[in-house]
Write a protein that holds these residues in place. Structure first.
Motif, PDB file in Angstrom:
ATOM      1  N   GLY A  30       0.817  -1.205   0.000  1.00 25.05           N
ATOM      2  CA  GLY A  30       0.000   0.000   0.000  1.00 25.05           C
ATOM      3  C   GLY A  30       0.848   1.251   0.000  1.00 25.05           C
ATOM      4  N   ASP A  31       0.242   2.352   0.376  1.00 22.50           N
ATOM      5  CA  ASP A  31       0.947   3.625   0.465  1.00 22.50           C
ATOM      6  C   ASP A  31       1.967   3.560   1.596  1.00 22.50           C
ATOM      7  OD1 ASP A  31       0.958   6.520   1.893  1.00 22.50           O
ATOM      8  OD2 ASP A  31       0.769   6.731  -0.279  1.00 22.50           O
ATOM      9  N   ASP A  32       3.208   3.942   1.307  1.00 21.30           N
ATOM     10  CA  ASP A  32       4.287   3.831   2.295  1.00 21.30           C
ATOM     11  C   ASP A  32       4.066   4.682   3.542  1.00 21.30           C
ATOM     12  OD1 ASP A  32       5.805   1.937   0.998  1.00 21.30           O
ATOM     13  OD2 ASP A  32       7.117   3.389   0.037  1.00 21.30           O
ATOM     14  N   THR A  33       3.417   5.815   3.380  1.00 25.74           N
ATOM     15  CA  THR A  33       3.302   6.713   4.523  1.00 25.74           C
ATOM     16  C   THR A  33       1.987   6.571   5.281  1.00 25.74           C
ATOM     17  OG1 THR A  33       2.512   8.477   3.070  1.00 25.74           O
ATOM     18  CG2 THR A  33       4.861   8.423   3.548  1.00 25.74           C
ATOM     19  N   ALA A  34       0.877   6.469   4.568  1.00 28.54           N
ATOM     20  CA  ALA A  34      -0.405   6.547   5.264  1.00 28.54           C
ATOM     21  C   ALA A  34      -1.351   5.387   4.973  1.00 28.54           C
ATOM     22  CB  ALA A  34      -1.098   7.864   4.908  1.00 28.54           C
ATOM     23  N   GLY A  35      -0.877   4.354   4.326  1.00 25.22           N
ATOM     24  CA  GLY A  35      -1.767   3.238   4.012  1.00 25.22           C
ATOM     25  C   GLY A  35      -2.219   2.506   5.259  1.00 25.22           C
ATOM     26  N   SER A  36      -3.476   2.079   5.266  1.00 24.99           N
ATOM     27  CA  SER A  36      -3.943   1.260   6.381  1.00 24.99           C
ATOM     28  C   SER A  36      -3.456  -0.172   6.163  1.00 24.99           C
ATOM     29  CB  SER A  36      -5.464   1.332   6.506  1.00 24.99           C
ATOM     30  OG  SER A  36      -6.081   0.931   5.309  1.00 24.99           O
ATOM     31  N   VAL A  37      -3.556  -0.996   7.207  1.00 28.76           N
ATOM     32  CA  VAL A  37      -2.969  -2.332   7.180  1.00 28.76           C
ATOM     33  C   VAL A  37      -4.011  -3.373   7.566  1.00 28.76           C
ATOM     34  CG1 VAL A  37      -1.187  -3.824   8.169  1.00 28.76           C
ATOM     35  CG2 VAL A  37      -0.708  -1.391   7.823  1.00 28.76           C
ATOM     36  N   LEU A  38      -4.075  -4.442   6.781  1.00 27.17           N
ATOM     37  CA  LEU A  38      -4.825  -5.636   7.140  1.00 27.17           C
ATOM     38  C   LEU A  38      -3.814  -6.747   7.371  1.00 27.17           C
ATOM     39  CD1 LEU A  38      -7.706  -5.692   4.477  1.00 27.17           C
ATOM     40  CD2 LEU A  38      -7.795  -4.824   6.819  1.00 27.17           C
ATOM     41  N   PHE A  85     -12.339  -0.546  -1.630  1.00 28.94           N
ATOM     42  CA  PHE A  85     -12.648   0.703  -0.924  1.00 28.94           C
ATOM     43  C   PHE A  85     -11.412   1.572  -0.752  1.00 28.94           C
ATOM     44  CE2 PHE A  85     -15.767  -2.152   1.548  1.00 28.94           C
ATOM     45  CZ  PHE A  85     -16.758  -1.983   0.600  1.00 28.94           C
ATOM     46  N   ASP A  86     -10.263   0.927  -0.551  1.00 28.40           N
ATOM     47  CA  ASP A  86      -9.035   1.647  -0.204  1.00 28.40           C
ATOM     48  C   ASP A  86      -7.858   1.099  -1.017  1.00 28.40           C
ATOM     49  OD1 ASP A  86      -6.862   2.905   0.937  1.00 28.40           O
ATOM     50  OD2 ASP A  86      -7.237   2.188   2.977  1.00 28.40           O
ATOM     51  N   PRO A  87      -7.527   1.742  -2.136  1.00 31.44           N
ATOM     52  CA  PRO A  87      -6.429   1.241  -2.974  1.00 31.44           C
ATOM     53  C   PRO A  87      -5.048   1.400  -2.331  1.00 31.44           C
ATOM     54  CG  PRO A  87      -7.260   3.305  -3.835  1.00 31.44           C
ATOM     55  CD  PRO A  87      -8.167   2.913  -2.706  1.00 31.44           C
ATOM     56  N   ASP A  88      -4.941   2.148  -1.237  1.00 34.23           N
ATOM     57  CA  ASP A  88      -3.651   2.362  -0.562  1.00 34.23           C
ATOM     58  C   ASP A  88      -3.393   1.362   0.559  1.00 34.23           C
ATOM     59  OD1 ASP A  88      -3.052   4.556  -2.155  1.00 34.23           O
ATOM     60  OD2 ASP A  88      -4.056   5.953  -0.798  1.00 34.23           O
ATOM     61  N   ILE A  89      -4.264   0.379   0.697  1.00 34.06           N
ATOM     62  CA  ILE A  89      -4.186  -0.559   1.819  1.00 34.06           C
ATOM     63  C   ILE A  89      -3.037  -1.561   1.644  1.00 34.06           C
ATOM     64  CG2 ILE A  89      -5.698  -2.392   0.936  1.00 34.06           C
ATOM     65  CD1 ILE A  89      -7.170  -2.223   3.652  1.00 34.06           C
ATOM     66  N   TRP A  90      -2.448  -1.934   2.762  1.00 31.29           N
ATOM     67  CA  TRP A  90      -1.438  -2.990   2.821  1.00 31.29           C
ATOM     68  C   TRP A  90      -2.121  -4.268   3.282  1.00 31.29           C
ATOM     69  CZ3 TRP A  90       4.037  -2.517   2.466  1.00 31.29           C
ATOM     70  CH2 TRP A  90       4.514  -1.217   2.317  1.00 31.29           C
ATOM     71  N   VAL A  91      -1.658  -5.410   2.774  1.00 33.86           N
ATOM     72  CA  VAL A  91      -2.121  -6.700   3.268  1.00 33.86           C
ATOM     73  C   VAL A  91      -0.877  -7.532   3.583  1.00 33.86           C
ATOM     74  CG1 VAL A  91      -3.446  -8.790   2.813  1.00 33.86           C
ATOM     75  CG2 VAL A  91      -4.217  -6.596   1.857  1.00 33.86           C
ATOM     76  N   VAL A  92      -0.793  -7.962   4.837  1.00 36.27           N
ATOM     77  CA  VAL A  92       0.296  -8.823   5.289  1.00 36.27           C
ATOM     78  C   VAL A  92      -0.318 -10.177   5.620  1.00 36.27           C
ATOM     79  CG1 VAL A  92       2.036  -9.215   7.075  1.00 36.27           C
ATOM     80  CG2 VAL A  92       1.595  -6.888   6.245  1.00 36.27           C
ATOM     81  N   GLU A  93       0.268 -11.256   5.093  1.00 38.18           N
ATOM     82  CA  GLU A  93      -0.225 -12.592   5.408  1.00 38.18           C
ATOM     83  C   GLU A  93       0.760 -13.302   6.322  1.00 38.18           C
ATOM     84  OE1 GLU A  93      -1.771 -16.729   3.372  1.00 38.18           O
ATOM     85  OE2 GLU A  93      -1.986 -14.839   2.298  1.00 38.18           O
ATOM     86  N   VAL A  94       0.220 -13.789   7.429  1.00 38.02           N
ATOM     87  CA  VAL A  94       0.980 -14.556   8.412  1.00 38.02           C
ATOM     88  C   VAL A  94       0.545 -16.008   8.257  1.00 38.02           C
ATOM     89  CG1 VAL A  94       1.394 -14.910  10.877  1.00 38.02           C
ATOM     90  CG2 VAL A  94       1.020 -12.585   9.988  1.00 38.02           C
ATOM     91  N   GLU A  95       1.497 -16.919   8.179  1.00 38.60           N
ATOM     92  CA  GLU A  95       1.171 -18.340   8.062  1.00 38.60           C
ATOM     93  C   GLU A  95       1.610 -19.058   9.337  1.00 38.60           C
ATOM     94  OE1 GLU A  95       3.077 -19.597   4.438  1.00 38.60           O
ATOM     95  OE2 GLU A  95       1.392 -18.897   3.244  1.00 38.60           O
ATOM     96  N   ASP A  96       0.612 -19.490  10.110  1.00 36.71           N
ATOM     97  CA  ASP A  96       0.926 -20.157  11.364  1.00 36.71           C
ATOM     98  C   ASP A  96      -0.210 -21.098  11.737  1.00 36.71           C
ATOM     99  OD1 ASP A  96       2.800 -20.244  13.754  1.00 36.71           O
ATOM    100  OD2 ASP A  96       0.866 -19.845  14.713  1.00 36.71           O
TER     101      ASP A  96
END
Length: 109
Positions: A30-38, A85-96
């Motif tokens: 996503g956006d480096d400065t203000a992107g939201s995170v999932l 809804f938010d093209p600046d969003i980050w998505v991080v996937e955790v595998e556990d």
């Protein structure tokens, strides 16, 4: 109070996960400065949970809330909707397999 950039937070989060030998990777940049995170936690059994950061006005605190939980296909569909809804969003996937995500540890909200 100064706010951390999204990229800085994600880099720190990935480093913290590595210290516990929990695999994780960036699915969507996503956006480096203000992107939201999932944060999607994939339990590698067809089940997953996606968390989003929320803000409680009454407590003046951030926390992580479950956005969607259950079948991984449903969770992925929820993430796709959020990206719409938010093209600046980050998505991080955790595998556990145990569902560990470390979002409940101090300093993660």
């Amino acid at each position: 109070m100064a706010r951390l950039t999204a990229r800085f937070w994600i880099d720190a989060y990935l480093a913290r996960l590595r210290t516990q030998d929990i695999p994780a990777f960036i699915v969507t940049h996503g956006d480096d400065t203000a992107g939201s995170v999932l944060v999607k936690v994939n339990q590698l059994d067809g089940q997953a949970t996606v968390y989003q950061r929320s803000y409680n006005l009454l407590d003046d605190k951030h926390s992580w809330a479950i956005l969607e939980q259950g079948d991984e296909v449903q969770v992925d569909a929820s993430i796709t909707r959020q990206r719409g809804f938010d093209p600046d969003i980050w998505v991080v996937e955790v595998e556990d397999r145990q569902g560990r995500h470390l979002l409940d540890q101090p300093g993660m909200a």
